[in-house]
Design a protein around this motif. Sequence first.
Motif, short mmCIF file in Angstrom:
data_model
loop_
_atom_site.label_atom_id
_atom_site.label_comp_id
_atom_site.label_asym_id
_atom_site.label_seq_id
_atom_site.Cartn_x
_atom_site.Cartn_y
_atom_site.Cartn_z
N HIS A 36 -33.82 9.72 93.08
CA HIS A 36 -34.10 8.72 94.13
C HIS A 36 -32.96 8.69 95.17
N LYS A 37 -31.74 8.73 94.65
CA LYS A 37 -30.60 8.68 95.58
C LYS A 37 -30.52 9.95 96.42
N VAL A 38 -30.82 11.09 95.83
CA VAL A 38 -30.80 12.35 96.58
C VAL A 38 -31.86 12.32 97.68
N SER A 39 -33.03 11.72 97.37
CA SER A 39 -34.08 11.60 98.38
C SER A 39 -33.60 10.75 99.56
N LEU A 81 -21.11 17.11 108.37
CA LEU A 81 -22.46 17.01 107.82
C LEU A 81 -22.76 18.17 106.88
N ASN A 82 -22.24 19.34 107.20
CA ASN A 82 -22.42 20.49 106.32
C ASN A 82 -21.72 20.26 104.98
N THR A 83 -20.59 19.58 105.02
CA THR A 83 -19.90 19.24 103.78
C THR A 83 -20.78 18.35 102.90
N ILE A 84 -21.44 17.39 103.52
CA ILE A 84 -22.36 16.51 102.77
C ILE A 84 -23.53 17.32 102.20
N LYS A 85 -24.07 18.24 103.01
CA LYS A 85 -25.18 19.07 102.52
C LYS A 85 -24.76 19.90 101.32
N ASN A 86 -23.58 20.47 101.39
CA ASN A 86 -23.09 21.27 100.27
C ASN A 86 -22.91 20.40 99.03
N GLU A 87 -22.46 19.17 99.25
CA GLU A 87 -22.29 18.25 98.12
C GLU A 87 -23.64 17.92 97.49
N VAL A 88 -24.66 17.75 98.33
CA VAL A 88 -26.00 17.46 97.82
C VAL A 88 -26.53 18.65 97.01
N LYS A 89 -26.30 19.87 97.54
CA LYS A 89 -26.73 21.06 96.81
C LYS A 89 -26.03 21.15 95.46
N ARG A 90 -24.77 20.80 95.48
CA ARG A 90 -24.01 20.88 94.24
C ARG A 90 -24.52 19.86 93.22
N THR A 92 -27.63 18.61 93.09
CA THR A 92 -29.02 18.92 92.66
C THR A 92 -29.13 20.25 91.93
N SER A 93 -28.15 21.10 92.05
CA SER A 93 -28.25 22.42 91.43
C SER A 93 -28.05 22.32 89.92
#
Length: 221
Positions: A36-39, A81-90, A92-93
């Motif tokens: 839910h938080k990732v969404s 923002l790319n740093t945040i995206k990478n954190e999200v990938k990390r 969810t992976s």
Amino acid sequence: MSEVFEGYERQFSEIFASLSQKCTSAAASDGEQRRHKVSEIKSEIEDAELLIRKMDLEARSLQPSVKAGLLVKLREYKSDLNTIKNEVKRITSSNSKQVTREELLELGMADSLAVTSDQRGRVLMSTERLAQSSDRITETRRVALETEDLGSSILQDLHNQRQSLLHAHNSLHGVDENVGKSKKILAAMSKRIDRNKWIIGGVIAALAFAIIVILYFKLSH
């Protein structure tokens, strides 16, 4: 700087701060709560990307001298923002390395502190620019007042000089009148002198004639 750009920039800072906090919270959670938080994070990332596109369009519509600095800022925002995206990938992976709760909390605190420090720096810069603008306005007002005082002083001096010239003109006019009267008096005196000369000459001629007559009669007897 454009007020429109500054508005977008404030919104981006708020979203970025929210993303940093939610990434920390998501990393510390698991299961349905994490999904839910990732969404929510992905939704805010889309909002942040939209703001970056708007800031890019606004920056490119400005003058080159202003545009260059804003585009540099935009690159920094994109990097953040790319740093945040990478954190999200990390987060969810499934193949990513598991990170302890304490490390994630420290990372979140570091990100929050970085955002807070960045925002504080921007606020200080804005305050400094306002103070400089206020100083320039105060200096301009002081110069305007000095110029007004100088203008008033010059006008007063010109008025005094005008009064002096008018007084001198009136004095000269009075002198001209006196000179004219003196000329008339002198002309009258000259006429009287001439008339007196003729009178005296006549009296002398009469006396001389009387003396001659008297001498003639005495000598003839």
